[in-house]
Design an enzyme around this catalytic site. Structure first.
Site, PDB file in Angstrom:
ATOM      1  N   ASP A  24      23.220   2.669  26.834  1.00  0.00           N
ATOM      2  CA  ASP A  24      23.185   3.821  27.727  1.00  0.00           C
ATOM      3  C   ASP A  24      23.592   3.298  29.107  1.00  0.00           C
ATOM      4  O   ASP A  24      23.361   2.129  29.418  1.00  0.00           O
ATOM      5  CB  ASP A  24      21.775   4.410  27.783  1.00  0.00           C
ATOM      6  CG  ASP A  24      21.647   5.474  28.853  1.00  0.00           C
ATOM      7  OD1 ASP A  24      22.369   6.474  28.779  1.00  0.00           O
ATOM      8  OD2 ASP A  24      20.835   5.274  29.783  1.00  0.00           O
TER       9      ASP A  24
ATOM     10  N   ASP B  54      16.855   3.390  28.393  1.00  0.00           N
ATOM     11  CA  ASP B  54      15.663   3.312  29.241  1.00  0.00           C
ATOM     12  C   ASP B  54      15.013   4.659  29.500  1.00  0.00           C
ATOM     13  O   ASP B  54      13.988   4.726  30.167  1.00  0.00           O
ATOM     14  CB  ASP B  54      16.011   2.666  30.590  1.00  0.00           C
ATOM     15  CG  ASP B  54      16.705   3.642  31.532  1.00  0.00           C
ATOM     16  OD1 ASP B  54      17.542   4.437  31.054  1.00  0.00           O
ATOM     17  OD2 ASP B  54      16.401   3.610  32.734  1.00  0.00           O
TER      18      ASP B  54
ATOM     19  N   CYS C 242       0.845  -1.200   0.000  1.00  0.00           N
ATOM     20  CA  CYS C 242       0.000   0.000   0.000  1.00  0.00           C
ATOM     21  C   CYS C 242       0.878   1.247   0.000  1.00  0.00           C
ATOM     22  O   CYS C 242       0.623   2.209  -0.729  1.00  0.00           O
ATOM     23  CB  CYS C 242      -0.911   0.023   1.232  1.00  0.00           C
ATOM     24  SG  CYS C 242      -2.100  -1.322   1.312  1.00  0.00           S
TER      25      CYS C 242
END
Length: 736
Positions: A426, A624, A19
């Protein structure tokens, strides 16, 4: 004079990757439009257009002409998109449930009561709702796409179901046409209905998986304050933030979000900047310090001068960067949708060739054979097996992951993860626990229990972020006493009185101000803690040093083993943090991480990811916090910790629910097994078509074998779907 404009708009009603391709190809053909990029993953289109030749309203009409829609209204565009998607999802769910309620009796009649002639009319009436309502969108979209010489899975579904229905209707109304030629007329209404039911189920599962992916931007926007306290002379009034301008004086009260970026001019407080830096300890803000929009003030209050407002604030820039990063990702290219673009015209051509060969070989006498063979080709080439190949493997893979505390959003994450050769962590909340703890305690005098009680009593009255860590350390060891005359000295520490003696706790400077000193042996230990990047507090009475405490963000137990396991897989490991160089360097060395960077902002993290990708690395980012959102959106694979922020989890492709780094290794293994399963399913579905289509066309008849009846073709179609499901279920009992 108007110039070329670039816009990004939400797209509605896309059902598959083809699509997105259809919309992109169609818009590229229109004069005045350039640089078109349709993203199926984010349901958006980004394009450049010349207002002299075409308007946004005309672009909307063009998109609608091929069966889709765009939202051109800039105001509340995301909200309108969300409302439209919710409405579509509810309708899809209703159609999926309804279709299966009718598909089951339809299938039972077709399989076990096929020779009961009156039940043919029951099948007809059960099948009509599939074409008229449940599968209506397939037919509408197929017609719209046909007008523009486009094809998608909708085309194949509409074609196969309508042929099966019309052929069955003809056989029901005119059975003598076949009986006069010595052939038995069969009905295939169940094939028509079940195809639609299966495809709707697949679309529903995909829509459900994608349903929550658009929440990240909305939650980021939710961090922005709507109002601010504006100081005008001696008057303070509440005003909307869009009315603020640089130079305005803004008051921030305890517990409030900072509305815009600025510089403190009066007062002081501690500000939680974890959304920007990722560090858990709130930062003290005094006159001359910078403050950032979206960060949260603690218990104090202060006034600041606005320096950046509106789209110029750091939070607004983060929102913009996440939007761009998500939009720049390659669209979700479902393999089955790619195949479908070629598969549709090929099957049509093969069906026509089948009929033609029969007519050429035997003339009109062979028309009935040719027609039945041509129909068999269309029926047996049902998209069910191909359509189920990815979602069934994905469902089992997601379930297996959930059992092991790994949440996976879609097959794209799994497919990309197995190719990752670089992982970027991180630090805070990912490698470390994300909250300060007392790691070392040095008593310089005797009587630790009595002094501990005074220490806890002091920290219980303190607003300093490290105070709670000290209280937590001693909570099960002593009971606090009553102290008086508590006082906080900005930038140094706190002091109080107990039994007419002054007690204090704070920085090295505060220790010297109180006339205390530390011996050389203890000083060496403290310097070692400081070199390791730990925060150090000095506790004393009058001019005597009682104790020294070191506080740090503790490393998660499985972090070191995870790094070692990644290296064994020849995956390069990197570490990023907003913390100091010394702290990050010590942590990287302890974990055996060779590549690291400290004092990074959200934009720096994203730039770091881009630099790695420019070097040919396939990068997985593990974070996080809100401050990781740009990097997560930019990475090839994004992984969030389950105990982190909702925004990080919304952006991330995978979420490790228990926040254990070791789960990352399991995620890599799950990725490898699930993707192999998808390829196996697609292989067998393809082999099925390669073998069954020639059989349906009548190859065996040429060698004296039987002509494949469309009913057998329908059963073979059903078996191919079942075989794909059974193969997928093997993963359920697999270990990794």
């Amino acid at each position: 004079m108007e110039t070329i404009k670039t816009v990004s708009m939400p797209v509605l009603d896309m059902a598959c990757a083809s699509c997105a391709i259809n919309i992109e190809l169609h818009l590229k053909e229109i004069h005045g439009i350039s640089n078109v990029s349709v993203n199926y993953a984010s349901n958006s289109v980004r394009l450049s257009y010349d207002p002299k030749f075409i308007s946004l309203e005309k672009i909307k009409e063009e998109v609608k002409s091929i069966g889709y829609d765009v939202i051109i209204d800039k105001e509340n565009a995301e909200q309108k998109k969300e409302e439209a998607e919710k409405k579509h999802f509810k309708e899809l769910k209703r159609k999926t449930i309804g279709s299966w309620i009718l598909a089951i009796p339809l299938l039972l009649i077709g399989m076990f009561f096929m020779n009961v002639k009156p039940l043919g009319w029951v099948q007809l009436f059960l099948c009509i709702p599939f074409l008229a309502y449940f599968g209506s969108s397939f037919f509408v979209n197929a017609v719209k796409q046909l007008r523009h010489k486009k094809a998608s899975m909708d085309t194949l579904v509409a074609l196969s179901t309508s042929i099966a229905f019309l052929f069955s209707l003809f056989n029901l109304l005119y059975p003598s046409f076949w009986t006069s030629k010595g052939l038995e007329p069969h009905l295939y209404f169940e094939a028509s209905g079940v195809i639609i039911a299966f495809v709707l189920l697949g679309k529903f599962m995909e829509a459900k998986a994608k349903n929550n992916t658009s929440g990240a931007i909305k939650k980021l926007m939710g961090l922005q304050s709507k109002d601010a306290w504006l100081e005008v002379g001696i008057e303070i009034k509440r005003v909307p933030i869009f009315s603020l301008k640089p130079g305005d004086k803004i008051l921030v009260k305890p517990g409030e979000k900072i509305p815009v970026d600025g510089v403190v001019i009066k007062g002081n407080s501690f500000v939680d900047e974890s959304m920007i830096t990722g560090e858990p300890v709130p930062v003290e803000k005094t006159i001359g310090d910078n403050v950032v929009s979206g960060t949260i003030n603690q218990k104090g209050s202060f006034t600041f001068d606005a320096t950046k407002v509106g789209e110029e604030t750091m939070l607004s820039q983060i929102i913009k960067m996440v939007q761009q990063a998500q939009g720049s990702k390659a669209p979700v290219q479902r393999i089955v949708d790619k195949v479908a673009q070629v598969f549709v015209p090929v099957v049509l051509l093969l069906s026509l060739i089948t009929l033609s060969i029969w007519l050429i070989a035997g003339g009109m006498d062979y028309f009935s054979y040719g027609f039945m063979s041509a129909v068999s080709v269309l029926v047996i080439a049902c998209p069910c097996a191909l359509g189920l190949a990815t979602p069934t493997a994905l469902m089992v893979g997601i379930g297996k992951g959930a059992e092991n505390h790994i949440l996976i959003k879609d097959a794209v994450a799994l497919e990309k993860m197995r190719n990752v050769n670089c992982v970027v962590f991180d630090k805070t909340g990912t490698i470390t626990e994300g909250k300060p703890q007392v790691s070392d305690l040095l008593w310089c005098v005797n009587g630790s229990e009595d002094y501990s009680a005074v220490l806890v009593a002091m920290e219980s009255k303190s607003e300093h972020p490290l105070a709670s860590a000290v209280i937590e350390y001693f909570k099960d060891k002593i009971r606090p006493v009553e102290v008086v005359g508590f006082q906080s000295i900005t930038g140094k520490g706190v002091e109080t009185t107990y039994k007419s003696e002054k007690y204090w706790i704070g920085s090295p400077v505060f220790m010297k101000d109180n006339g205390a000193s530390i011996n050389e042996d203890d000083k060496t230990k403290v310097e070692k803690w400081q070199n390791e990047g730990k925060s150090v507090l000095f506790f004393g009475k009058e001019n005597v040093l009682i104790a020294v405490m070191a506080l740090s963000d503790m490393v998660k137990p499985s972090a070191k083993n995870t790094v070692e396991d990644l290296k064994k897989k020849n995956i390069e490991v990197h570490l990023l943090s907003g913390d100091s160089n010394k702290t990050v360097a010590n942590l990287a060395h302890a974990l055996g991480i060779e590549y690291y960077k400290a004092q990074v902002l959200p934009s720096d993290k994203e730039e770091y990811i881009i630099n790695l990708q420019d070097k040919g690395k396939r990068v997985a980012m593990v974070g996080d916090g809100i401050n990781d959102s740009q990097a997560l959106a930019r990475a090839d694979v994004s992984v969030a910790m389950g105990k982190g922020t909702d925004i990080a989890m919304d952006i991330a492709m995978l979420t490790l629910i228990s926040s254990k780094p070791s789960l990352l290794i399991k995620a890599f293994s799950l990725s490898d097994k699930t993707v192999k399963l998808i390829y196996q399913n697609l292989f067998w579905a393809s082999i099925y078509n390669l073998v069954s289509i020639p059989l349906a066309a009548g190859v065996l008849w040429l060698f004296g074998g039987p002509l494949l009846n469309p009913m057998i073709a329908s059963a073979a179609m059903a078996f191919s779907s079942v075989s794909v499901v059974l193969n997928s279920l093997r993963l359920k009992w697999s270990k990794f």
